[in-house]
Write an enzyme that holds these catalytic residues in place. Structure first.
Site, PDB file in Angstrom:
ATOM      1  N   ASN A  35     -78.315 -55.598  51.023  1.00  0.00           N
ATOM      2  CA  ASN A  35     -76.883 -55.446  50.746  1.00  0.00           C
ATOM      3  C   ASN A  35     -76.708 -54.136  49.983  1.00  0.00           C
ATOM      4  O   ASN A  35     -77.366 -53.934  48.960  1.00  0.00           O
ATOM      5  CB  ASN A  35     -76.387 -56.578  49.838  1.00  0.00           C
ATOM      6  CG  ASN A  35     -76.495 -57.940  50.497  1.00  0.00           C
ATOM      7  OD1 ASN A  35     -76.676 -58.047  51.706  1.00  0.00           O
ATOM      8  ND2 ASN A  35     -76.367 -59.001  49.697  1.00  0.00           N
ATOM      9  N   ASN A  64     -80.084 -64.985  48.483  1.00  0.00           N
ATOM     10  CA  ASN A  64     -79.266 -63.774  48.452  1.00  0.00           C
ATOM     11  C   ASN A  64     -79.419 -63.072  47.116  1.00  0.00           C
ATOM     12  O   ASN A  64     -79.123 -63.660  46.063  1.00  0.00           O
ATOM     13  CB  ASN A  64     -77.787 -64.117  48.666  1.00  0.00           C
ATOM     14  CG  ASN A  64     -76.916 -62.864  48.678  1.00  0.00           C
ATOM     15  OD1 ASN A  64     -76.987 -62.069  49.609  1.00  0.00           O
ATOM     16  ND2 ASN A  64     -76.128 -62.678  47.618  1.00  0.00           N
ATOM     17  N   GLU A  65     -79.912 -61.849  47.175  1.00  0.00           N
ATOM     18  CA  GLU A  65     -79.992 -60.962  46.016  1.00  0.00           C
ATOM     19  C   GLU A  65     -80.688 -61.559  44.800  1.00  0.00           C
ATOM     20  O   GLU A  65     -80.160 -61.488  43.681  1.00  0.00           O
ATOM     21  CB  GLU A  65     -78.591 -60.463  45.638  1.00  0.00           C
ATOM     22  CG  GLU A  65     -77.914 -59.684  46.747  1.00  0.00           C
ATOM     23  CD  GLU A  65     -76.666 -58.951  46.292  1.00  0.00           C
ATOM     24  OE1 GLU A  65     -76.141 -59.262  45.209  1.00  0.00           O
ATOM     25  OE2 GLU A  65     -76.217 -58.045  47.022  1.00  0.00           O
ATOM     26  N   TRP A 115     -69.470 -56.850  54.922  1.00  0.00           N
ATOM     27  CA  TRP A 115     -69.027 -57.812  53.916  1.00  0.00           C
ATOM     28  C   TRP A 115     -67.545 -57.607  53.702  1.00  0.00           C
ATOM     29  O   TRP A 115     -67.176 -56.521  53.303  1.00  0.00           O
ATOM     30  CB  TRP A 115     -69.782 -57.634  52.598  1.00  0.00           C
ATOM     31  CG  TRP A 115     -69.497 -58.753  51.638  1.00  0.00           C
ATOM     32  CD1 TRP A 115     -68.689 -58.714  50.534  1.00  0.00           C
ATOM     33  CD2 TRP A 115     -70.032 -60.070  51.715  1.00  0.00           C
ATOM     34  NE1 TRP A 115     -68.681 -59.928  49.909  1.00  0.00           N
ATOM     35  CE2 TRP A 115     -69.484 -60.793  50.616  1.00  0.00           C
ATOM     36  CE3 TRP A 115     -70.884 -60.741  52.603  1.00  0.00           C
ATOM     37  CZ2 TRP A 115     -69.790 -62.135  50.391  1.00  0.00           C
ATOM     38  CZ3 TRP A 115     -71.172 -62.059  52.364  1.00  0.00           C
ATOM     39  CH2 TRP A 115     -70.634 -62.736  51.264  1.00  0.00           C
ATOM     40  N   TYR A 146     -73.860 -51.114  48.455  1.00  0.00           N
ATOM     41  CA  TYR A 146     -72.461 -50.797  48.149  1.00  0.00           C
ATOM     42  C   TYR A 146     -72.278 -49.348  47.719  1.00  0.00           C
ATOM     43  O   TYR A 146     -71.532 -49.057  46.791  1.00  0.00           O
ATOM     44  CB  TYR A 146     -71.932 -51.795  47.107  1.00  0.00           C
ATOM     45  CG  TYR A 146     -71.696 -53.155  47.747  1.00  0.00           C
ATOM     46  CD1 TYR A 146     -70.542 -53.392  48.467  1.00  0.00           C
ATOM     47  CD2 TYR A 146     -72.657 -54.154  47.683  1.00  0.00           C
ATOM     48  CE1 TYR A 146     -70.326 -54.607  49.110  1.00  0.00           C
ATOM     49  CE2 TYR A 146     -72.456 -55.380  48.322  1.00  0.00           C
ATOM     50  CZ  TYR A 146     -71.287 -55.597  49.029  1.00  0.00           C
ATOM     51  OH  TYR A 146     -71.078 -56.798  49.668  1.00  0.00           O
ATOM     52  N   ASP A 177     -69.907 -64.526  42.825  1.00  0.00           N
ATOM     53  CA  ASP A 177     -68.466 -64.290  42.665  1.00  0.00           C
ATOM     54  C   ASP A 177     -67.590 -65.346  43.333  1.00  0.00           C
ATOM     55  O   ASP A 177     -66.477 -65.619  42.880  1.00  0.00           O
ATOM     56  CB  ASP A 177     -68.068 -62.878  43.136  1.00  0.00           C
ATOM     57  CG  ASP A 177     -68.084 -62.677  44.642  1.00  0.00           C
ATOM     58  OD1 ASP A 177     -68.742 -63.461  45.354  1.00  0.00           O
ATOM     59  OD2 ASP A 177     -67.429 -61.716  45.121  1.00  0.00           O
ATOM     60  N   GLU A 221     -74.934 -56.605  53.991  1.00  0.00           N
ATOM     61  CA  GLU A 221     -73.617 -56.458  53.342  1.00  0.00           C
ATOM     62  C   GLU A 221     -73.340 -54.984  53.132  1.00  0.00           C
ATOM     63  O   GLU A 221     -74.210 -54.244  52.663  1.00  0.00           O
ATOM     64  CB  GLU A 221     -73.559 -57.152  51.971  1.00  0.00           C
ATOM     65  CG  GLU A 221     -73.510 -58.652  52.022  1.00  0.00           C
ATOM     66  CD  GLU A 221     -73.376 -59.300  50.630  1.00  0.00           C
ATOM     67  OE1 GLU A 221     -72.881 -58.636  49.691  1.00  0.00           O
ATOM     68  OE2 GLU A 221     -73.801 -60.457  50.496  1.00  0.00           O
ATOM     69  N   TYR A 223     -69.599 -49.874  44.563  1.00  0.00           N
ATOM     70  CA  TYR A 223     -70.122 -50.057  43.199  1.00  0.00           C
ATOM     71  C   TYR A 223     -70.953 -48.848  42.764  1.00  0.00           C
ATOM     72  O   TYR A 223     -71.124 -48.584  41.573  1.00  0.00           O
ATOM     73  CB  TYR A 223     -70.989 -51.317  43.112  1.00  0.00           C
ATOM     74  CG  TYR A 223     -70.220 -52.593  43.388  1.00  0.00           C
ATOM     75  CD1 TYR A 223     -69.099 -52.930  42.654  1.00  0.00           C
ATOM     76  CD2 TYR A 223     -70.628 -53.462  44.396  1.00  0.00           C
ATOM     77  CE1 TYR A 223     -68.384 -54.089  42.908  1.00  0.00           C
ATOM     78  CE2 TYR A 223     -69.927 -54.634  44.660  1.00  0.00           C
ATOM     79  CZ  TYR A 223     -68.798 -54.931  43.912  1.00  0.00           C
ATOM     80  OH  TYR A 223     -68.096 -56.077  44.173  1.00  0.00           O
TER      81      TYR A 223
END
Ligand code: GCB
Length: 594
Positions: A468, A414-415, A551, A470, A163, A506, A474
């Protein structure tokens, strides 16, 4: 590769300032040999800086392809007889360099330094023309990856799998410097503590130094010599060492000398922190003591500068880290400027050092492409060619940062897609390469939620679990009760399945600074506080959790997306570093401040 510095045997000249700059809209500069003369239609562009936001010009802001930088450089006349080195600390994402008409060097990868011996290309006492073409395209063979689309009118458009905005340019300093011809080429230091005695193991690489001797002296912070040795490698013993520890960045000075008979030919001082790092069961130990990571994933991101390094802004961020009570951060999602690591060494801030491998996961990004490729690892997407670039990025990161006591853990990506056999096959050699380059530190990667405790094929390769998550944003947006249940169940599953320390690298919520709501609705400052507090309750109940990195430290710029309003707003500080309510709340948690 040693960072340039002035010593009794070396001199430096930073080439920062305003360079001539031109975008190569037609992509013709290389064929036309633009380095052979002054750049036509050039404008001024500061180095260091991203080029994107300096000028009010959408064609520069959104440029995809080559940009050219050029300046004249005066080579000091006193440098005659010395070896002259040209070094770029970061050219994002790749660059080719010329001096006058002569090709000098090229480099792939936007966040690690490269240099060249230019002794034969410059004349001390005279001026030369330095030209650099920097290319910002992300492809299947770059780290991070992306796709360049060429529209019918020839315009190039960048598609990417992450992003944050694809800032580019000469982001860090450019140096011209000298070393003697016979010189210290590299120094590697690792430290240990043996029954209370500090051990500093060192290895010095030299060049053109036949018959010469290496000597090292270790001095404490007051300048007193505490140990000395002779020979290119060895171990120094320090009685009653002052340890480098979180919150206490005590540094010794390893003074490396190259001597010929009685004469000192070259000298290079290196700050050294004596500390150990180990993973034991579900604990992350620094100096044998359990360490709990409190801090953030960050970005190098600023108004106007973009990702360009700025000392004042850097020190301000470190000051904010101290204010809020953070003891650590992750260099999400690329290696940061060396000044940042030097400051972390001095301030005793612990760093998780990450490569630029973000977005190796078409399960996430594929949807954004509305029909783009969906298979992450294949000959057409993330391939063995990508893996080779990734491997070099890991090796260059470790070569650059291996001596920083602040760095306690390497993050290889990352991810990425990590729930498949293909993911495992991709990462196995990369973990091996990292461990070979640095056997002294733990290695990990940052997992995203498509790979769960029982399906993640890559976590078994790692020393720690970094995830991470959310929940409440999300996943289960707006429902913090469901978020709390989901998070707790998952963390318990990670702990029992893998038995490793867990760092939540995150978690957070987009928050518009100044937006308040009595019902703590999403995007409000109240929601951010409530979400963070929900996570903290769960962390405090889960023994294997050894770290919380919110994050993000600050709001940051992104590419265009219907999921972002003027950038990513998950910052605890705004982009101009004003605290949101959550900053005060974190400060209470981390410092007990009222
Ligand atoms: C993530 C990514 C990070 C994004 C963040 C977000 O998982 O690692 O780069 O910025 O989510 O805010 O969506």
């Amino acid at each position: 590769m040693l960072r340039p510095q002035d010593t009794g045997t070396r001199e430096t000249k930073r080439l920062d300032g305003i360079w001539r700059f031109a975008t190569d809209r037609g992509g013709v500069g290389r064929a036309e040999g633009w380095w052979r003369g002054p750049l036509g239609d050039a404008r001024g562009m500061p180095v260091p800086s991203s080029f994107n936001d300096v000028l009010v010009d959408p064609q520069v802001h959104d440029h995809v392809g080559d940009v050219w930088y050029q300046r004249e450089v005066f080579v000091p006349h006193g440098w005659a007889g010395q070896r002259v080195v040209l070094r770029f600390e970061a050219a994002t994402h790749r660059a080719t360099v010329w001096i006058g008409d002569a090709y000098v060097v090229e480099h792939e990868g936007g966040y690690t330094p490269f240099e060249a011996d230019v002794t034969d290309l410059v004349v001390p006492g005279e001026q030369c023309r330095l030209t650099v073409v920097v290319n910002n395209e992300l492809t299947w063979e770059s780290i991070p990856p992306g796709i360049v689309e060429v529209l019918p009118d020839g315009t190039r458009r960048q598609r990417q799998y992450h992003d944050f905005f694809n800032y580019a340019g000469l982001h860090r300093s450019v140096w011209l410097s000298t070393t003697p011809r016979a010189h210290i080429a590299d120094v590697t230091v690792t430290t240990d503590i043996d029954e209370g005695v500090g051990i500093v193991r060192y290895a010095v690489a030299v060049a053109d130094a036949e018959g010469m001797t290496v000597r090292v002296r270790l001095r404490d912070a007051e300048g007193g010599e505490v140990a000395a040795a002779e020979g290119p490698d060895g171990a120094l013993r320090v009685d009653h060492p002052e340890l480098w520890a979180p919150g206490r960045g005590y540094l010794y000075d390893l003074h490396v000398l190259l001597v010929d008979g009685d004469g000192v030919v070259d000298r290079y001082p290196l700050p050294v922190g004596i500390r150990t790092v180990r993973v034991e069961g579900t604990q992350f130990l620094i100096n044998g003591e359990p360490f709990y990571f409190r801090g953030f994933g960050k970005h190098e991101d600023l108004n106007v500068h973009g990702r360009g390094h700025d000392d004042a802004a850097m020190l301000h961020d470190f000051s904010l880290l101290a204010w809020i009570g953070a003891n650590s951060f992750r260099t999400s999602h690329y290696p940061y400027a060396e000044e940042v690591l030097e400051q972390a060494d001095r301030q005793g801030i612990v760093v998780i050092d990450e490569t630029a491998a973000v977005g190796l996961n078409l399960g996430v990004g594929g949807g954004m492409f509305l029909g783009g490729p969906r298979t992450t690892y294949s000959d057409e997407t993330i391939s063995t060619a990508t893996q080779l670039v990734h491997r070099r990025a890991i090796e260059e990161l470790i070569a650059r940062d291996k001596n920083h006591p602040c760095v306690v853990l390497w993050s290889l990506a990352n991810e990425p897609e990590s729930h498949t056999d293909a993911g495992r096959a991709y990462f196995e050699p990369l973990f091996a390469a990292a461990r070979e380059a640095d056997p002294s530190r733990p290695v990990g990667f940052v997992n995203m939620m498509f790979a769960l405790p029982h399906t993640c094929t890559v976590t078994p390769l790692a020393d720690v679990v970094m995830i991470n998550r959310y929940y409440g944003w999300y996943v289960e947006p707006g429902d913090l009760d469901a978020a709390e249940r989901g998070l707790e169940a998952e963390l318990q599953a990670w702990a029992t399945t893998h038995g490793k320390p867990i760092i939540v690298t995150e978690y957070g919520a987009d928050t518009v600074s100044g937006l308040h709501a009595t019902d703590a609705g999403m995007w409000s400052e109240e929601y951010q506080v409530a979400l963070l507090e929900t996570y903290h309750r769960v962390f405090d109940r889960t023994e294997a959790v050894v770290g919380e990195h919110v994050w993000n430290f600050a709001d940051f710029a992104t590419g265009p997306s219907f999921m972002r309003v003027d950038g990513n707003k998950k910052g605890v500080f705004t982009r101009d570093r004003r605290p949101k309510m959550a900053a005060h709340d974190l400060r209470r948690r981390w410092l007990g401040a009222t």
